[in-house]
Design a protein around this motif. Structure first.
Motif, PDB file in Angstrom:
ATOM      1  N   TRP A   1     -29.086  34.087 -38.231  1.00 58.11           N
ATOM      2  CA  TRP A   1     -30.002  34.436 -39.321  1.00 58.11           C
ATOM      3  C   TRP A   1     -31.002  35.489 -38.880  1.00 58.11           C
ATOM      4  O   TRP A   1     -31.339  36.400 -39.651  1.00 58.11           O
TER       5      TRP A   1
ATOM      6  N   ALA B   1     -31.306  39.149 -40.703  1.00 60.29           N
ATOM      7  CA  ALA B   1     -32.569  39.629 -41.263  1.00 60.29           C
ATOM      8  C   ALA B   1     -32.935  40.989 -40.682  1.00 60.29           C
ATOM      9  O   ALA B   1     -33.251  41.935 -41.423  1.00 60.29           O
TER      10      ALA B   1
ATOM     11  N   LEU C   1     -31.102  43.016 -43.663  1.00 59.11           N
ATOM     12  CA  LEU C   1     -32.240  43.067 -44.581  1.00 59.11           C
ATOM     13  C   LEU C   1     -33.193  44.193 -44.180  1.00 59.11           C
ATOM     14  O   LEU C   1     -33.777  44.861 -45.039  1.00 59.11           O
TER      15      LEU C   1
ATOM     16  N   VAL D   1     -36.332  35.871 -41.339  1.00 59.69           N
ATOM     17  CA  VAL D   1     -35.888  36.099 -42.718  1.00 59.69           C
ATOM     18  C   VAL D   1     -37.076  36.281 -43.660  1.00 59.69           C
ATOM     19  O   VAL D   1     -37.121  37.232 -44.455  1.00 59.69           O
TER      20      VAL D   1
END
Length: 232
Positions: A92, A96, A100, A192
């Motif tokens: 994760w 991120a 992201l 995140v």
């Protein structure tokens, strides 16, 4: 006392940089006394980047380096996780920061409708008549990087489809439990959440910001993270 060298506040957040927000969250949860020290030009810093943590052992560069140092001092941000869950948390973190994060750069630096607002936030200390001239070469460099990586080559619809593929599993977990890995906040949330919060607050005119505002499950999740680790 530890000193976190960070980009200044911006977009209504602790810092304009999600990596600096991540570092601040880790410091808060570590229990170590710390203070912020704002700077705009990191060219004299290790890797020419922020955040950097001033410690008795010297300067610690990069949010991952800061995490390693804090864990070496006794912090354990994934204390309740077994080895498999720790592996998932690390995945994760990478999603991120390396996916992201690209979408955040795209919306801030490569969206002509959003750019003036972003420019005036990031380059606020520069006198307004010179702001565009000073910011243009920096923007051009970021745009070139986004084009080389490939995200900037997609249409807006293609980019939003890819972003949705990231948001859906985050929302699926956040709808079942308080945080991504369970009942307690972990390293996964501390990567995140800063990126999603940064997307959410960058600009009311951004398609990405609007999508996140409409995503009630994610908004509730981000509120839980912010309430659990309030930043000064």
């Amino acid at each position: 006392m530890l000193s976190l060298l960070t980009f200044p506040k911006g977009f209504g957040l602790f810092s304009m940089s999600p990596f600096c927000i991540k570092a601040a969250m880790m410091l808060e949860l570590s229990g170590q006394p710390w203070q912020r020290s704002d700077m705009l030009d990191p060219t004299e810093m290790p890797h020419r980047k922020l955040p950097v943590l001033e410690t008795p052992d010297g300067r610690i560069a990069d949010s991952d380096g800061i995490r390693d140092w804090l864990e070496g001092q006794g912090a354990d941000f994934d204390a309740d996780l077994d080895s498999a869950a720790r592996a998932h948390a690390r995945a994760w973190v990478r999603l991120a920061e390396y996916h992201l994060g690209l979408h955040l750069l795209q919306m801030r630096w490569n969206d002509d409708a959003v750019w003036p607002e972003v420019r005036d936030q990031i380059f606020q200390p520069v006198p307004e008549p010179m702001r565009e001239e000073i910011s243009a070469p920096v923007r051009k460099e970021v745009q070139a990087g986004l084009h080389w990586q490939g995200l900037a080559r997609f249409t807006e619809a293609e980019r939003m489809h890819r972003l949705e593929q990231d948001l859906e599993p985050i929302a699926a977990l956040a709808s079942e439990r308080p945080f991504l890995m369970g009942e307690r906040i972990t390293s996964a949330d501390m990567s995140v959440a800063p990126f999603l919060i940064s997307m959410l607050h960058t600009s009311d005119g951004s398609v990405v910001s609007k999508r996140l505002r409409d995503y009630k499950i994610l908004c509730a999740y981000l509120s839980r993270v912010s309430e659990t680790v309030p930043l000064p």
